[in-house]
Design a protein around this motif. Structure first.
Motif, PDB file in Angstrom:
ATOM      1  N   VAL A   1       0.813  -1.209   0.000  1.00 53.65           N
ATOM      2  CA  VAL A   1       0.000   0.000   0.000  1.00 53.65           C
ATOM      3  C   VAL A   1       0.851   1.265   0.000  1.00 53.65           C
ATOM      4  CG1 VAL A   1      -0.285   0.109   2.520  1.00 53.65           C
ATOM      5  CG2 VAL A   1      -2.029   1.101   1.022  1.00 53.65           C
ATOM      6  N   VAL A   2       1.945   1.273   0.743  1.00 53.43           N
ATOM      7  CA  VAL A   2       2.766   2.482   0.832  1.00 53.43           C
ATOM      8  C   VAL A   2       3.383   2.807  -0.523  1.00 53.43           C
ATOM      9  CG1 VAL A   2       4.859   3.454   1.840  1.00 53.43           C
ATOM     10  CG2 VAL A   2       3.218   2.241   3.288  1.00 53.43           C
ATOM     11  N   LEU A   3       4.005   1.833  -1.136  1.00 57.25           N
ATOM     12  CA  LEU A   3       4.693   2.080  -2.398  1.00 57.25           C
ATOM     13  C   LEU A   3       3.705   2.249  -3.553  1.00 57.25           C
ATOM     14  CD1 LEU A   3       7.697  -0.379  -1.993  1.00 57.25           C
ATOM     15  CD2 LEU A   3       7.449   1.983  -1.198  1.00 57.25           C
ATOM     16  N   ASP A   4       2.568   1.540  -3.492  1.00 57.70           N
ATOM     17  CA  ASP A   4       1.558   1.709  -4.536  1.00 57.70           C
ATOM     18  C   ASP A   4       0.947   3.107  -4.484  1.00 57.70           C
ATOM     19  OD1 ASP A   4       2.049  -0.878  -5.278  1.00 57.70           O
ATOM     20  OD2 ASP A   4       0.162  -1.700  -4.536  1.00 57.70           O
ATOM     21  N   VAL A   5       0.663   3.612  -3.288  1.00 60.40           N
ATOM     22  CA  VAL A   5       0.117   4.972  -3.172  1.00 60.40           C
ATOM     23  C   VAL A   5       1.157   5.995  -3.615  1.00 60.40           C
ATOM     24  CG1 VAL A   5      -0.715   6.714  -1.539  1.00 60.40           C
ATOM     25  CG2 VAL A   5      -1.587   4.371  -1.421  1.00 60.40           C
TER      26      VAL A   5
ATOM     27  N   PRO B   1      -2.058  11.330   0.888  1.00 61.15           N
ATOM     28  CA  PRO B   1      -2.136   9.880   0.689  1.00 61.15           C
ATOM     29  C   PRO B   1      -3.534   9.293   0.832  1.00 61.15           C
ATOM     30  CG  PRO B   1      -1.181  10.371   2.822  1.00 61.15           C
ATOM     31  CD  PRO B   1      -1.292  11.676   2.094  1.00 61.15           C
ATOM     32  N   GLY B   2      -4.507  10.074   1.240  1.00 58.42           N
ATOM     33  CA  GLY B   2      -5.899   9.608   1.240  1.00 58.42           C
ATOM     34  C   GLY B   2      -6.216   8.607   2.329  1.00 58.42           C
ATOM     35  N   ILE B   3      -5.914   8.973   3.560  1.00 59.01           N
ATOM     36  CA  ILE B   3      -6.228   8.093   4.684  1.00 59.01           C
ATOM     37  C   ILE B   3      -7.735   7.818   4.717  1.00 59.01           C
ATOM     38  CG2 ILE B   3      -6.162   7.847   7.195  1.00 59.01           C
ATOM     39  CD1 ILE B   3      -3.405   7.782   5.801  1.00 59.01           C
TER      40      ILE B   3
ATOM     41  N   LEU C   1      -7.749  -0.910   7.847  1.00 61.78           N
ATOM     42  CA  LEU C   1      -7.095  -0.357   9.034  1.00 61.78           C
ATOM     43  C   LEU C   1      -5.589  -0.553   8.956  1.00 61.78           C
ATOM     44  CD1 LEU C   1      -7.023   0.803  11.903  1.00 61.78           C
ATOM     45  CD2 LEU C   1      -7.546  -1.494  12.762  1.00 61.78           C
ATOM     46  N   ALA C   2      -5.156  -1.760   8.631  1.00 62.58           N
ATOM     47  CA  ALA C   2      -3.715  -2.031   8.555  1.00 62.58           C
ATOM     48  C   ALA C   2      -3.056  -1.169   7.499  1.00 62.58           C
ATOM     49  CB  ALA C   2      -3.477  -3.511   8.268  1.00 62.58           C
ATOM     50  N   GLU C   3      -3.731  -0.955   6.380  1.00 64.49           N
ATOM     51  CA  GLU C   3      -3.154  -0.138   5.299  1.00 64.49           C
ATOM     52  C   GLU C   3      -3.074   1.329   5.703  1.00 64.49           C
ATOM     53  OE1 GLU C   3      -4.635  -3.128   1.730  1.00 64.49           O
ATOM     54  OE2 GLU C   3      -5.909  -1.458   2.388  1.00 64.49           O
ATOM     55  N   ASN C   4      -4.107   1.826   6.396  1.00 65.21           N
ATOM     56  CA  ASN C   4      -4.055   3.203   6.890  1.00 65.21           C
ATOM     57  C   ASN C   4      -2.908   3.390   7.877  1.00 65.21           C
ATOM     58  OD1 ASN C   4      -6.278   4.480   5.546  1.00 65.21           O
ATOM     59  ND2 ASN C   4      -7.670   3.322   6.846  1.00 65.21           N
ATOM     60  N   LEU C   5      -2.723   2.443   8.786  1.00 65.72           N
ATOM     61  CA  LEU C   5      -1.635   2.548   9.757  1.00 65.72           C
ATOM     62  C   LEU C   5      -0.274   2.515   9.062  1.00 65.72           C
ATOM     63  CD1 LEU C   5      -3.085   0.196  12.525  1.00 65.72           C
ATOM     64  CD2 LEU C   5      -2.893   2.683  12.630  1.00 65.72           C
ATOM     65  N   ALA C   6      -0.153   1.675   8.037  1.00 64.86           N
ATOM     66  CA  ALA C   6       1.109   1.612   7.296  1.00 64.86           C
ATOM     67  C   ALA C   6       1.417   2.948   6.634  1.00 64.86           C
ATOM     68  CB  ALA C   6       1.046   0.493   6.257  1.00 64.86           C
ATOM     69  N   LEU C   7       0.406   3.592   6.071  1.00 68.96           N
ATOM     70  CA  LEU C   7       0.615   4.886   5.426  1.00 68.96           C
ATOM     71  C   LEU C   7       1.001   5.962   6.431  1.00 68.96           C
ATOM     72  CD1 LEU C   7      -2.306   4.856   2.850  1.00 68.96           C
ATOM     73  CD2 LEU C   7       0.121   5.009   2.300  1.00 68.96           C
TER      74      LEU C   7
ATOM     75  N   ILE D   1      -9.745   5.457  13.721  1.00 75.05           N
ATOM     76  CA  ILE D   1      -9.665   5.818  15.141  1.00 75.05           C
ATOM     77  C   ILE D   1     -10.717   5.050  15.928  1.00 75.05           C
ATOM     78  CG2 ILE D   1      -9.801   7.705  16.802  1.00 75.05           C
ATOM     79  CD1 ILE D   1      -8.956   9.581  14.485  1.00 75.05           C
ATOM     80  N   GLY D   2     -11.935   4.975  15.391  1.00 73.03           N
ATOM     81  CA  GLY D   2     -12.973   4.213  16.045  1.00 73.03           C
ATOM     82  C   GLY D   2     -12.608   2.745  16.156  1.00 73.03           C
ATOM     83  N   ALA D   3     -11.991   2.215  15.101  1.00 73.32           N
ATOM     84  CA  ALA D   3     -11.615   0.796  15.113  1.00 73.32           C
ATOM     85  C   ALA D   3     -10.585   0.484  16.193  1.00 73.32           C
ATOM     86  CB  ALA D   3     -11.069   0.397  13.749  1.00 73.32           C
ATOM     87  N   LEU D   4      -9.808   1.473  16.574  1.00 73.17           N
ATOM     88  CA  LEU D   4      -8.767   1.277  17.588  1.00 73.17           C
ATOM     89  C   LEU D   4      -9.202   1.724  18.977  1.00 73.17           C
ATOM     90  CD1 LEU D   4      -5.721   2.499  15.469  1.00 73.17           C
ATOM     91  CD2 LEU D   4      -6.189   0.146  16.159  1.00 73.17           C
TER      92      LEU D   4
END
Length: 373
Positions: free
Chosen positions: A244-248, A273-275, A281-287, A311-314
């Motif tokens: 996700v990081v490199l693709d974005v 990067p469009g959080i 969730l994992a992809e957002n955290l990686a970004l 944020i709600g998920a965590l």
């Protein structure tokens, strides 16, 4: 086989003296980096696998870059230069917004259905009052939006969107504040700019409307290009990532290049990067953890993580209006990463956090001053 190189800062420090000067200043801001991962990977269409990875410091970077294949070495050299590129201030009408420190962009949704504050500010008086409060609290820019882009939201006809945003923009611009418009439609951009908006914030990265790039280029205003995987009405669909990081990163580079080809000046391009848009969730955290990497594209960055679903998920599924702590935490994380613009709902709290963060950074410039050497 096509390959790409990436330079990701992984050692962030508050001041260069902490590393005896062996650190770079990130993007002309108040953050410094002393260690970097240089990554070589196959292009996504060839599987997107990482081929090799090196660690480097500023004094060893030239040696590491010399090991890269010739077809990616030039791009890597440009990325290395971009990481230290200081960006000029944004000239937004009568207002100047400096990018050598974090700035806060206040969200003004004049919509009945936005995920967090829908219906709260869609009357002219309520919009004016909320905008004035955000400006007084220290917001550098007010971002006015007339269409919700939350998952499942219904598209808004451009005429209705114009009717929502123009009165709010006129009111905010009349206060002397810098105003941006959050829209993906060219007609709305034109009406908003005419009403006083001096920046376009397009969550589709100028992909939704074929006239959008032309409108922005002709007006000569700055534009935020956000990453979202969806190409149609639903910006959240199609999020299929090899990394996700490199693709974005690659996707934002491609959208930046299209904007340049359309005649938009490099100094007028900002990247986001469009959080929360088409990411788990994992992809957002990686970004979030990889934000410093995006300085290698050579443009100012915007982070929009305020009150997002992650944020709600965590936090035991906290409702959107109960996500202040998480929102401020993500904003400060972005400040550490050198992000220049922070798009938030809770302006007073974020400005206070920014001011304390800046105090710590200013103080860090004299830390270790008694070390020999």
């Amino acid at each position: 086989m096509i390959q790409h190189a990436y330079i990701r800062p992984i050692g962030i420090v508050p001041g260069p003296q902490a590393e005896h000067g062996n650190a770079i200043r990130l993007a002309g801001g108040m953050g410094y980096a002393s260690r970097f991962a240089v990554v070589l990977r196959q292009a996504k269409e060839h599987g997107g696998e990482v081929v090799d990875r090196w660690l480097a410091a500023p004094d060893t970077m030239a040696e590491v870059l010399a090991q890269l294949p010739d077809d990616v070495a030039g791009d890597a050299e440009e990325q290395w230069a971009n990481l230290t590129l200081a960006h000029p201030a944004l000239e937004l009408g009568a207002r100047t917004v400096r990018l050598d420190q974090p700035q806060v962009m206040g969200i003004l949704n004049v919509t009945p259905d936005s995920f967090s504050d829908g219906g709260s500010h869609d009357s002219p008086d309520a919009a004016r009052e909320h905008a004035a409060a955000m400006v007084e609290a220290g917001a550098s820019i007010i971002d006015v939006g007339g269409e919700s882009t939350r998952p499942g939201a219904k598209p808004v006809w451009e005429g209705d969107e114009i009717a929502r945003v123009v009165p709010a923009i006129e009111a905010v611009a009349g206060m002397g504040a810098a105003v941006s418009v959050d829209t993906r439609k060219a007609a709305v951009m034109e009406a908003a700019i005419e009403a006083g908006a001096a920046l376009v914030n397009d969550v589709s990265g100028l992909t939704h409307d074929p006239r959008a790039a032309e409108v922005v280029a002709r007006a000569g205003v700055p534009v935020v290009l956000m990453h979202a995987p969806g190409s149609g009405e639903d910006l959240h669909e199609g999020g299929d990532y090899a990394n996700v990081v490199l693709d974005v990163f690659d996707a934002l580079r491609a959208r930046r290049d299209v904007a340049l080809e359309a005649g938009i000046e490099a100094r007028n391009i900002l990247l986001d990067p469009g959080i929360g848009f088409g990411k788990s969730l994992a992809e957002n955290l990686a970004l979030i953890n990889a934000l410093p990497l995006f300085h290698a594209l050579g443009h100012p960055l915007l982070l929009g993580a305020s009150r997002k679903r992650m944020i709600g998920a965590l936090s035991n599924e906290a409702e959107a209006n109960a996500r202040l702590g998480g929102s401020v935490t993500l904003a400060v994380k972005g400040m550490d990463a050198g992000v220049q613009l922070h798009r938030v709902h809770d302006v007073p709290e974020t400005v206070q956090a920014r001011n304390v963060w800046r105090g710590l950074r200013d103080a860090a410039l004299t830390d270790f001053g008694d070390l020999p050497g």
